[in-house]
Scaffold this active site. Structure first.
Site, short mmCIF file in Angstrom:
data_model
loop_
_atom_site.label_atom_id
_atom_site.label_comp_id
_atom_site.label_asym_id
_atom_site.label_seq_id
_atom_site.Cartn_x
_atom_site.Cartn_y
_atom_site.Cartn_z
N GLU A 1 -9.67 -1.67 5.47
CA GLU A 1 -10.33 -1.37 6.74
C GLU A 1 -11.57 -2.26 6.92
O GLU A 1 -12.06 -2.86 5.95
CB GLU A 1 -10.76 0.11 6.74
CG GLU A 1 -9.58 1.10 6.65
CD GLU A 1 -8.84 1.27 7.98
OE1 GLU A 1 -8.78 0.32 8.78
OE2 GLU A 1 -8.32 2.37 8.19
N HIS B 1 -7.25 -4.37 10.26
CA HIS B 1 -6.98 -4.20 8.83
C HIS B 1 -5.68 -4.90 8.43
O HIS B 1 -4.76 -5.04 9.22
CB HIS B 1 -7.01 -2.73 8.40
CG HIS B 1 -5.87 -1.87 8.84
ND1 HIS B 1 -6.03 -0.75 9.62
CD2 HIS B 1 -4.55 -1.93 8.58
CE1 HIS B 1 -4.87 -0.17 9.82
NE2 HIS B 1 -3.94 -0.87 9.20
N ASP C 1 0.82 -1.21 0.00
CA ASP C 1 0.00 0.00 0.00
C ASP C 1 0.85 1.26 0.00
O ASP C 1 2.07 1.21 0.18
CB ASP C 1 -0.96 -0.01 1.21
CG ASP C 1 -0.27 -0.42 2.51
OD1 ASP C 1 0.97 -0.42 2.56
OD2 ASP C 1 -0.99 -0.74 3.47
N ASP D 1 -7.59 -2.27 14.32
CA ASP D 1 -8.98 -2.58 13.93
C ASP D 1 -9.07 -3.83 13.04
O ASP D 1 -10.12 -4.10 12.47
CB ASP D 1 -9.63 -1.38 13.23
CG ASP D 1 -8.89 -0.97 11.95
OD1 ASP D 1 -7.90 -1.64 11.58
OD2 ASP D 1 -9.31 0.02 11.33
C1 GLP Z 1 -0.45 0.51 8.46
C2 GLP Z 1 -0.11 -0.35 7.28
C3 GLP Z 1 -0.33 -1.81 7.58
C4 GLP Z 1 0.30 -2.15 8.92
C5 GLP Z 1 -0.32 -1.35 10.01
C6 GLP Z 1 0.24 -1.66 11.38
O1 GLP Z 1 -1.80 0.79 8.57
N1 GLP Z 1 -0.84 -0.02 6.11
O2 GLP Z 1 0.20 -2.58 6.55
O3 GLP Z 1 0.14 -3.51 9.16
O4 GLP Z 1 -0.05 0.01 9.71
O5 GLP Z 1 1.31 -0.81 11.67
P1 GLP Z 1 2.37 -1.04 12.80
O6 GLP Z 1 3.17 -2.21 12.38
O7 GLP Z 1 3.20 0.20 12.82
O8 GLP Z 1 1.62 -1.28 14.05
#
Ligand code: GLP
Length: 260
Positions: free
Chosen positions: A143, A138, A67, A136
């Protein structure tokens, strides 16, 4: 789903990195699906170490990132282009022309997304997809309520995800509203999926993903339908699971040939 519970994020990341290293050694032209966020950082550090110290060769590998924020240029410090450059690509030998990250500045989002899907197909499909998880539930930026059959497309972030990710931006109001993300269906097409989650703030999300019902309201729960999904978590992220003893037992009893 295989649940691998380790004492620390570093322990879990080391096993995940070794798993990827094995895929790359067995198939030097492997296609890797990559993730951003704080979670995969220790895994990238271990892959870099394996590259430097053991000659793990990424020169034939193709990568597709999950993404990117819509509206952010690759040079923006909070962009996922910048993240990947800093934490991985600048330190290993993936050929620049085989690196794919959604273009946050594309003027034609639907056409760009179709091309991204085509490029994944043309590369032969993703061999191993790395995932983090949002609080959440995702995956990528899919989402809650995302179609479980979705493909790469534009999405609007929830207020919760914008708050969670505000730490990467100077001003919380500047977290983009929109993103381009692989769809849940795109992720499910990968031959293997590695889900990583660390810390108590991920405990509810992991419990719902692993032991809850499969529902679009918790997109990571669809991984229960994936034939080769491995979940690497530390003790705090495992805190809300009910069958931890069984998961540990399974891991301890693994036949030697399955271990990395
Ligand atoms: C973002 C990314 C996800 C990731 C999530 C969790 O939203 N798009 O791919 O898994 O963050 O982030 P973190 O690893 O910093 O908790």
């Amino acid at each position: 789903m295989e649940i691998i519970i380790q004492p620390t994020p570093e322990d879990a990341s080391l096993i995940a990195a070794r798993h990827i290293a094995r895929v790359v050694r067995e198939k030097p032209s492997a296609v890797l699906g990559l993730a951003t966020g704080s979670t995969p950082l220790p895994m990238y550090r271990e892959l870099i170490r394996l590259h430097r110290e053991q000659g793990l060769d990424f020169s034939g590998v193709t990568t597709f990132n999950l993404d990117e924020y819509a509206g952010l240029a690759p040079a923006h410090p909070a962009s996922y282009h910048a993240f990947m450059r800093e934490h991985f690509f600048s330190q290993v030998n993936v050929a620049p022309e085989r690196i794919h990250i959604p273009d946050g500045l594309t003027p034609h989002v639907p056409a760009f997304c179709r091309n991204y899907e085509d490029a994944i197909r043309t590369a032969g499909g993703i061999d191993v997809q790395v995932l983090g998880i949002g609080t959440d539930g995702h995956i990528g930026f899919n989402e809650p309520s995302s179609s479980l059959a979705s493909r790469t497309r534009i999405k609007t972030l929830t207020a919760q995800t914008r708050r969670d990710n505000a730490r990467f931006f100077d001003d919380p109001a500047s977290v983009p509203l929109h993103v381009i993300t692989m769809g849940v269906g795109t992720i499910m097409d990968a031959r293997q999926v590695l889900l990583l989650a660390f810390g108590v703030k991920k405990a509810n999300a992991i419990a719902a993903a692993v032991e809850g019902p499969v529902t679009a309201m918790h997109p990571a729960s669809i991984l229960q339908m994936h034939p080769v999904a491995k979940c690497f978590i530390d003790e705090p992220a495992a805190a809300r699971l009910t069958r931890t003893e069984y998961y540990r037992w399974v891991y301890e009893q693994k036949p030697g040939w399955q271990k990395v």
